[in-house]
Design a protein around this motif. Sequence first.
Motif, PDB file in Angstrom:
ATOM      1  N   TYR A  79     -13.415  -7.892   3.437  1.00  0.00           N
ATOM      2  CA  TYR A  79     -12.410  -8.032   4.491  1.00  0.00           C
ATOM      3  C   TYR A  79     -11.869  -6.641   4.784  1.00  0.00           C
ATOM      4  CZ  TYR A  79     -12.654 -13.001   3.612  1.00  0.00           C
ATOM      5  OH  TYR A  79     -13.095 -14.285   3.488  1.00  0.00           O
ATOM      6  N   ALA A  80     -11.965  -6.209   6.033  1.00  0.00           N
ATOM      7  CA  ALA A  80     -11.523  -4.872   6.427  1.00  0.00           C
ATOM      8  C   ALA A  80     -10.321  -5.005   7.354  1.00  0.00           C
ATOM      9  CB  ALA A  80     -12.652  -4.122   7.125  1.00  0.00           C
ATOM     10  N   TYR A  81      -9.202  -4.456   6.902  1.00  0.00           N
ATOM     11  CA  TYR A  81      -7.970  -4.503   7.687  1.00  0.00           C
ATOM     12  C   TYR A  81      -7.630  -3.104   8.179  1.00  0.00           C
ATOM     13  CZ  TYR A  81      -6.839  -9.224   6.117  1.00  0.00           C
ATOM     14  OH  TYR A  81      -6.844 -10.575   5.881  1.00  0.00           O
ATOM     15  N   LYS A  82      -7.162  -3.055   9.419  1.00  0.00           N
ATOM     16  CA  LYS A  82      -6.621  -1.828   9.986  1.00  0.00           C
ATOM     17  C   LYS A  82      -5.140  -2.090  10.186  1.00  0.00           C
ATOM     18  CE  LYS A  82     -10.848  -0.338  12.072  1.00  0.00           C
ATOM     19  NZ  LYS A  82     -11.896  -1.070  12.662  1.00  0.00           N
ATOM     20  N   ILE A 114       0.872  -1.171   0.000  1.00  0.00           N
ATOM     21  CA  ILE A 114       0.000   0.000   0.000  1.00  0.00           C
ATOM     22  C   ILE A 114       0.910   1.223   0.000  1.00  0.00           C
ATOM     23  CG2 ILE A 114      -1.781   1.274   1.255  1.00  0.00           C
ATOM     24  CD1 ILE A 114      -2.763  -1.421   0.219  1.00  0.00           C
ATOM     25  N   ALA A 115       0.811   2.038  -1.027  1.00  0.00           N
ATOM     26  CA  ALA A 115       1.688   3.210  -1.151  1.00  0.00           C
ATOM     27  C   ALA A 115       1.342   4.256  -0.100  1.00  0.00           C
ATOM     28  CB  ALA A 115       1.560   3.814  -2.547  1.00  0.00           C
ATOM     29  N   LYS A 154      -6.951   5.476   3.567  1.00  0.00           N
ATOM     30  CA  LYS A 154      -7.939   4.435   3.332  1.00  0.00           C
ATOM     31  C   LYS A 154      -7.861   3.997   1.868  1.00  0.00           C
ATOM     32  CE  LYS A 154     -12.383   3.510   5.303  1.00  0.00           C
ATOM     33  NZ  LYS A 154     -13.641   3.994   5.768  1.00  0.00           N
ATOM     34  N   TRP A 155      -7.863   2.660   1.635  1.00  0.00           N
ATOM     35  CA  TRP A 155      -7.770   2.114   0.292  1.00  0.00           C
ATOM     36  C   TRP A 155      -8.738   0.961   0.130  1.00  0.00           C
ATOM     37  CZ3 TRP A 155      -3.940   3.413   3.538  1.00  0.00           C
ATOM     38  CH2 TRP A 155      -3.056   4.412   3.135  1.00  0.00           C
ATOM     39  N   GLU A 213      -7.321   0.381   6.079  1.00  0.00           N
ATOM     40  CA  GLU A 213      -7.300   1.695   6.723  1.00  0.00           C
ATOM     41  C   GLU A 213      -6.071   1.773   7.612  1.00  0.00           C
ATOM     42  OE1 GLU A 213     -10.198   4.626   9.333  1.00  0.00           O
ATOM     43  OE2 GLU A 213     -10.746   2.523   9.079  1.00  0.00           O
ATOM     44  N   ARG A 214      -5.320   2.854   7.473  1.00  0.00           N
ATOM     45  CA  ARG A 214      -4.125   3.073   8.295  1.00  0.00           C
ATOM     46  C   ARG A 214      -4.521   3.965   9.467  1.00  0.00           C
ATOM     47  NH1 ARG A 214      -0.046   4.980   4.613  1.00  0.00           N
ATOM     48  NH2 ARG A 214       0.352   2.822   4.107  1.00  0.00           N
ATOM     49  N   ILE A 215      -4.387   3.429  10.691  1.00  0.00           N
ATOM     50  CA  ILE A 215      -4.767   4.173  11.897  1.00  0.00           C
ATOM     51  C   ILE A 215      -3.699   3.980  12.971  1.00  0.00           C
ATOM     52  CG2 ILE A 215      -7.250   4.020  11.432  1.00  0.00           C
ATOM     53  CD1 ILE A 215      -7.409   1.772  13.486  1.00  0.00           C
ATOM     54  N   GLN A 216      -3.892   4.619  14.125  1.00  0.00           N
ATOM     55  CA  GLN A 216      -2.963   4.520  15.250  1.00  0.00           C
ATOM     56  C   GLN A 216      -3.244   3.238  16.042  1.00  0.00           C
ATOM     57  OE1 GLN A 216      -0.401   6.381  16.122  1.00  0.00           O
ATOM     58  NE2 GLN A 216      -0.681   7.955  14.562  1.00  0.00           N
ATOM     59  N   ILE A 217      -2.623   2.138  15.641  1.00  0.00           N
ATOM     60  CA  ILE A 217      -2.712   0.885  16.393  1.00  0.00           C
ATOM     61  C   ILE A 217      -1.332   0.251  16.409  1.00  0.00           C
ATOM     62  CG2 ILE A 217      -5.151   0.380  15.953  1.00  0.00           C
ATOM     63  CD1 ILE A 217      -4.278  -1.459  13.680  1.00  0.00           C
ATOM     64  N   ALA A 218      -1.167  -0.754  17.258  1.00  0.00           N
ATOM     65  CA  ALA A 218       0.139  -1.391  17.416  1.00  0.00           C
ATOM     66  C   ALA A 218       0.427  -2.431  16.333  1.00  0.00           C
ATOM     67  CB  ALA A 218       0.238  -2.045  18.781  1.00  0.00           C
ATOM     68  N   LYS A 219      -0.600  -3.212  15.943  1.00  0.00           N
ATOM     69  CA  LYS A 219      -0.387  -4.235  14.915  1.00  0.00           C
ATOM     70  C   LYS A 219      -1.637  -4.376  14.043  1.00  0.00           C
ATOM     71  CE  LYS A 219      -1.890  -8.186  17.624  1.00  0.00           C
ATOM     72  NZ  LYS A 219      -1.625  -9.541  18.024  1.00  0.00           N
ATOM     73  N   GLN A 220      -1.468  -5.047  12.906  1.00  0.00           N
ATOM     74  CA  GLN A 220      -2.560  -5.215  11.948  1.00  0.00           C
ATOM     75  C   GLN A 220      -3.721  -5.969  12.576  1.00  0.00           C
ATOM     76  OE1 GLN A 220      -1.631  -6.346   7.852  1.00  0.00           O
ATOM     77  NE2 GLN A 220      -3.130  -7.972   8.026  1.00  0.00           N
TER      78      GLN A 220
END
Length: 175
Positions: free
Chosen positions: A102-105, A5-6, A50-51, A85-92
């Motif tokens: 399928y929704a990944y953070k 993901i760019a 978000k992609w 979605e790229r957010i403030q979390i520790a791991k995927q």
Amino acid sequence: MRIDIAQTLSEPEDRQVVWSHADAPELFDELHLKGDLVAQVLVSPEGDNKWLVTGTISGVQTLTCSRSLEPFDRPFSTEIVVEVERIQIAKQELDEEDVDVYAYKIPQGQYFVDVSECVRELILLQEPQAPVKNPDEDFIFVTNNNPAEDEAGEKPTDPRWDKLKALKDKMSKGN
């Protein structure tokens, strides 16, 4: 099994991702995959961080025919839809609320999404319950255990039926 993901993506981008046995040996062995697994996807930006990843995954599985019990190679292709979605979390994390998407953070500093579980589920779901080597052909069971019986006019039987008949006889003699 990753899809990159760019950091910044303003226009949708076509990608081809090829995974081999070396990328995920446990998954390839579990799913009986032969050769490479290929994902043709379109990565589309859906806003800030978000992609949407859509496309197809194709490959070849070695399955066991439910009629003849012989292994055979079955090519397949299945659709994939993943929201990232790229957010403030520790791991995927995988959000399993929507059964169709399928929704990944992913963490802020991560520039890929690991879709191993998604791919595993999609391949399992497309696999037939009773795979058949040649579904368009009529199945004829052939045995060459005793050619003399075949020449005498008796029809050959599946050895599994013989075992079931022996069990039935054993059960009826016990009563």
